[in-house]
Design a protein around this motif. Structure first.
Motif, mmCIF file in Angstrom:
data_model
loop_
_atom_site.group_PDB
_atom_site.id
_atom_site.type_symbol
_atom_site.label_atom_id
_atom_site.label_comp_id
_atom_site.label_asym_id
_atom_site.label_seq_id
_atom_site.Cartn_x
_atom_site.Cartn_y
_atom_site.Cartn_z
ATOM 1 N N SER A 217 7.501 -22.591 4.289
ATOM 2 C CA SER A 217 6.613 -21.897 3.357
ATOM 3 C C SER A 217 6.904 -20.395 3.371
ATOM 4 C CB SER A 217 5.155 -22.127 3.768
ATOM 5 O OG SER A 217 4.296 -21.237 3.088
ATOM 6 N N ILE A 218 6.839 -19.785 2.200
ATOM 7 C CA ILE A 218 6.886 -18.318 2.107
ATOM 8 C C ILE A 218 5.430 -17.859 2.044
ATOM 9 C CG2 ILE A 218 7.758 -16.337 0.832
ATOM 10 C CD1 ILE A 218 9.970 -18.073 -0.243
ATOM 11 N N ALA A 219 4.820 -17.770 3.226
ATOM 12 C CA ALA A 219 3.378 -17.512 3.306
ATOM 13 C C ALA A 219 3.003 -16.142 2.784
ATOM 14 C CB ALA A 219 2.902 -17.672 4.759
ATOM 15 N N ALA A 220 3.918 -15.162 2.856
ATOM 16 C CA ALA A 220 3.607 -13.823 2.354
ATOM 17 C C ALA A 220 3.283 -13.856 0.864
ATOM 18 C CB ALA A 220 4.772 -12.873 2.624
ATOM 19 N N LYS A 221 4.031 -14.658 0.105
ATOM 20 C CA LYS A 221 3.787 -14.794 -1.330
ATOM 21 C C LYS A 221 2.466 -15.519 -1.578
ATOM 22 C CE LYS A 221 4.383 -15.052 -5.777
ATOM 23 N NZ LYS A 221 3.986 -13.900 -6.633
ATOM 24 N N LEU A 222 2.203 -16.554 -0.791
ATOM 25 C CA LEU A 222 0.951 -17.301 -0.940
ATOM 26 C C LEU A 222 -0.252 -16.400 -0.689
ATOM 27 C CD1 LEU A 222 -0.733 -19.908 -1.196
ATOM 28 C CD2 LEU A 222 -0.304 -20.296 1.245
ATOM 29 N N VAL A 223 -0.196 -15.598 0.376
ATOM 30 C CA VAL A 223 -1.304 -14.689 0.700
ATOM 31 C C VAL A 223 -1.485 -13.657 -0.401
ATOM 32 C CG1 VAL A 223 -2.017 -12.867 2.296
ATOM 33 C CG2 VAL A 223 -1.160 -15.029 3.190
ATOM 34 N N ALA A 224 -0.383 -13.151 -0.950
ATOM 35 C CA ALA A 224 -0.473 -12.179 -2.046
ATOM 36 C C ALA A 224 -1.153 -12.798 -3.262
ATOM 37 C CB ALA A 224 0.924 -11.687 -2.415
ATOM 38 N N ASN A 225 -0.821 -14.038 -3.567
ATOM 39 C CA ASN A 225 -1.460 -14.716 -4.698
ATOM 40 C C ASN A 225 -2.961 -14.899 -4.473
ATOM 41 O OD1 ASN A 225 0.963 -14.930 -6.054
ATOM 42 N ND2 ASN A 225 1.358 -17.037 -5.400
ATOM 43 N N LEU A 226 -3.345 -15.251 -3.258
ATOM 44 C CA LEU A 226 -4.758 -15.461 -2.959
ATOM 45 C C LEU A 226 -5.556 -14.166 -3.112
ATOM 46 C CD1 LEU A 226 -4.460 -17.804 0.164
ATOM 47 C CD2 LEU A 226 -5.252 -18.437 -2.131
ATOM 48 N N ILE A 227 -5.004 -13.051 -2.638
ATOM 49 C CA ILE A 227 -5.696 -11.763 -2.772
ATOM 50 C C ILE A 227 -5.865 -11.400 -4.242
ATOM 51 C CG2 ILE A 227 -5.482 -9.284 -2.332
ATOM 52 C CD1 ILE A 227 -4.133 -9.983 0.319
ATOM 53 N N THR A 228 -4.817 -11.653 -5.027
ATOM 54 C CA THR A 228 -4.887 -11.333 -6.456
ATOM 55 C C THR A 228 -5.905 -12.213 -7.164
ATOM 56 O OG1 THR A 228 -2.549 -10.684 -6.410
ATOM 57 C CG2 THR A 228 -3.544 -11.098 -8.562
ATOM 58 N N GLU A 229 -5.866 -13.505 -6.887
ATOM 59 C CA GLU A 229 -6.785 -14.428 -7.548
ATOM 60 C C GLU A 229 -8.234 -14.201 -7.123
ATOM 61 O OE1 GLU A 229 -6.211 -16.536 -10.009
ATOM 62 O OE2 GLU A 229 -4.171 -15.733 -10.034
ATOM 63 N N ALA A 230 -8.447 -13.686 -5.929
ATOM 64 C CA ALA A 230 -9.815 -13.410 -5.482
ATOM 65 C C ALA A 230 -10.460 -12.304 -6.312
ATOM 66 C CB ALA A 230 -9.823 -13.034 -4.007
ATOM 67 N N GLY A 231 -9.632 -11.422 -6.899
ATOM 68 C CA GLY A 231 -10.191 -10.388 -7.767
ATOM 69 C C GLY A 231 -9.787 -8.978 -7.432
ATOM 70 N N ALA A 232 -8.868 -8.792 -6.476
ATOM 71 C CA ALA A 232 -8.430 -7.433 -6.138
ATOM 72 C C ALA A 232 -7.597 -6.851 -7.273
ATOM 73 C CB ALA A 232 -7.636 -7.442 -4.840
ATOM 74 N N ASN A 233 -7.803 -5.561 -7.548
ATOM 75 C CA ASN A 233 -7.020 -4.855 -8.563
ATOM 76 C C ASN A 233 -5.863 -4.071 -7.970
ATOM 77 O OD1 ASN A 233 -10.237 -4.415 -9.548
ATOM 78 N ND2 ASN A 233 -8.842 -5.370 -11.018
ATOM 79 N N ARG A 234 -5.924 -3.827 -6.657
ATOM 80 C CA ARG A 234 -4.902 -3.008 -5.990
ATOM 81 C C ARG A 234 -4.927 -3.325 -4.503
ATOM 82 N NH1 ARG A 234 -2.287 1.944 -7.023
ATOM 83 N NH2 ARG A 234 -3.304 1.995 -9.048
ATOM 84 N N VAL A 235 -3.783 -3.163 -3.857
ATOM 85 C CA VAL A 235 -3.679 -3.348 -2.407
ATOM 86 C C VAL A 235 -3.122 -2.077 -1.791
ATOM 87 C CG1 VAL A 235 -2.431 -4.564 -0.568
ATOM 88 C CG2 VAL A 235 -3.446 -5.852 -2.440
ATOM 89 N N LEU A 236 -3.723 -1.673 -0.678
ATOM 90 C CA LEU A 236 -3.248 -0.526 0.094
ATOM 91 C C LEU A 236 -2.933 -1.041 1.496
ATOM 92 C CD1 LEU A 236 -4.951 2.977 0.058
ATOM 93 C CD2 LEU A 236 -3.890 2.064 2.105
ATOM 94 N N ALA A 237 -1.655 -1.015 1.877
ATOM 95 C CA ALA A 237 -1.235 -1.585 3.158
ATOM 96 C C ALA A 237 -0.403 -0.580 3.933
ATOM 97 C CB ALA A 237 -0.434 -2.867 2.935
ATOM 98 N N CYS A 238 -0.396 -0.737 5.250
ATOM 99 C CA CYS A 238 0.336 0.168 6.135
ATOM 100 C C CYS A 238 1.563 -0.534 6.716
ATOM 101 C CB CYS A 238 -0.549 0.640 7.295
ATOM 102 S SG CYS A 238 -1.970 1.612 6.801
ATOM 103 N N ASP A 239 2.700 0.125 6.636
ATOM 104 C CA ASP A 239 3.938 -0.313 7.288
ATOM 105 C C ASP A 239 4.145 -1.823 7.206
ATOM 106 O OD1 ASP A 239 4.823 2.194 7.929
ATOM 107 O OD2 ASP A 239 3.986 2.218 9.934
#
Length: 425
Positions: A217-239
């Motif tokens: 599984s490419i879990a990083a892509k799955l997690v990104a999709n879940l955050i987007t579908e939950a309703g986030a408009n933007r992500v701010l991440a560190c390193d």
């Protein structure tokens, strides 16, 4: 009407606070302006009241009256977008008897459209960010049902607001990630205008591609999709563990680099640049180490060749570069079980390194990381507080640096539609 001026002088007792300056505040009714003047200060007081990194004056310029600020201290006044930048006192430089007053005079949450909320993963960091920004954390109720389900209820209105939810996906990763998704959903259903997921540590970032064996599984892509579908408009991440993780999101991603925090601390150590060598613990981290070395007086670079036979198991083969008689600074984005960085340190000592420092942004510290890091191989282990460090995981060589100012300034700039990249230039 005759012109009137009011002068308020704040004098801190020289007997008990000999290093603190005297300030005067002038209000001119005819000019509808307010000015601040520093009457006297020593070099030590200037450094504490005028830090090198000062936030922009946005929290002062939001009211309608123009401001003129002047400080006659040793440090020149900094200008941001043509306007003077007013230093904000932090907990270290602020006298205890002024703590409550500063909180009373902080930005009124009812008069701003910016809201900060924190999950249960790292509330200490969220409080530091709120302190830097002069805000209070939003009120939210988070609890677990008997069967482990998560319940989230916002206890204040966010309708039409710019909401920032601070929640790293630290252990337990799945619990904290699910909590983040439910908080995003709660804000979306409460009619928030914009929702930004502030994720100091983005979990599952290491699962960013299929290995040679495939069927993974490419879990990083799955997690990104879940955050987007939950309703986030933007992500701010560190390193992020790998830069391509930003491409997995279908929404804007602001990538915050915590290198400046670690670089400033290393610069304060007073190590001669001719004695330094930056070491990448594996080939995959060469780009990160090269950028770090360039900002560290363009220090030379060495690379540890590592062969991994299984997850969380590393074997060091050889070293590319010269570290004999040098102070080796090992740089990585995270330390999990500390296998990679510990085996690298052993190799560096074998080939003649004088001292070894370990630097990383995310201290995951899965067992047996603490035993390995505190074994005496490292002169110092330097981390940041993107993840909370449990009290039982503290040891003598550990130094924890705060990223609150960096994240707080980034949040302000995102909220004000200003450049984030300029922070790191």
């Amino acid at each position: 009407m005759p012109k009137q001026s009011f002068i308020l002088t704040l004098t801190l007792s020289r007997s008990s606070h000999s290093n603190l300056p005297i300030f005067e505040f002038f209000f001119h009714s005819s000019m509808a302006s307010l000015s601040l003047r520093c009457l006297s200060s020593s070099s030590s007081s200037t450094s504490s009241f005028c830090p090198a990194i000062s936030p922009s004056s946005r929290s002062f310029t939001r009211i309608s009256l123009p401001f003129r600020v002047k400080c006659n201290g040793d440090e020149p006044l900094k200008m941001v977008n043509g306007q003077p930048s007013v230093p904000i006192l932090d907990e270290q430089s602020l006298p205890k008897f002024l703590h409550s007053k500063r909180l009373e005079n902080s930005v009124n949450r009812s008069s701003t459209r910016l809201k900060l909320f924190s999950g249960l993963a790292n509330p200490a960091l969220a409080k530091e960010i709120a302190w830097y920004m002069g805000l209070e954390l939003g009120k939210v109720k988070i609890k677990r049902f008997a069967d482990g389900e998560i319940y989230v209820q916002l206890e204040e209105s966010v309708r039409g607001c710019d909401v920032f939810i601070i929640q790293p996906t630290c252990p337990p990763a799945n619990e904290n990630f699910m909590e983040l998704l439910i908080m995003i959903d709660a804000c979306r259903r409460a009619s928030a205008k914009n929702i930004t997921a502030v994720i100091p540590y983005f979990g599952y970032a290491r699962a960013d591609r299929k290995a040679n064996s495939g069927r993974e599984s490419i879990a990083a892509k799955l997690v990104a999709n879940l955050i987007t579908e939950a309703g986030a408009n933007r992500v701010l991440a560190c390193d992020l563990h790998s830069g391509q993780s930003m491409g997995y999101f279908d929404i804007p991603v602001d990538h915050v680099y915590c290198q400046p925090v670690i670089l400033d601390y290393l610069a304060s150590k007073g190590i001669a640049s001719s004695d330094l060598v930056v070491v990448s613990p594996d080939v995959g981290g060469v780009a990160r180490a090269r950028a770090f070395a360039k900002k560290l007086s363009d220090a030379p670079l060495a690379i540890v060749d590592k062969r991994r036979h299984a997850h969380n198991v590393a074997e060091v083969m050889n070293l590319i570069g010269d570290v004999r008689g040098k102070v080796a600074v090992m740089v990585d984005d995270m330390i999990d079980t500390a296998g990679t960085i510990t085996k690298g340190a052993e190799l560096l000592h074998e080939v003649g390194a004088r001292e070894v420092y370990a630097c990383c942004t995310h201290a995951v510290f899965s067992p047996p990381a603490i035993e390995r890091l505190s074994s005496g191989l490292f002169q110092e282990v330097i981390i940041t507080n993107t993840l909370p460090v449990a009290e039982q995981n503290l040891f003598r060589q550990l130094t924890v640096l705060s990223t609150a100012n960096l994240l707080g300034e980034t949040i302000w700039r995102v909220h004000d539609d200003c450049s984030v990249t300029s922070i790191f230039q």
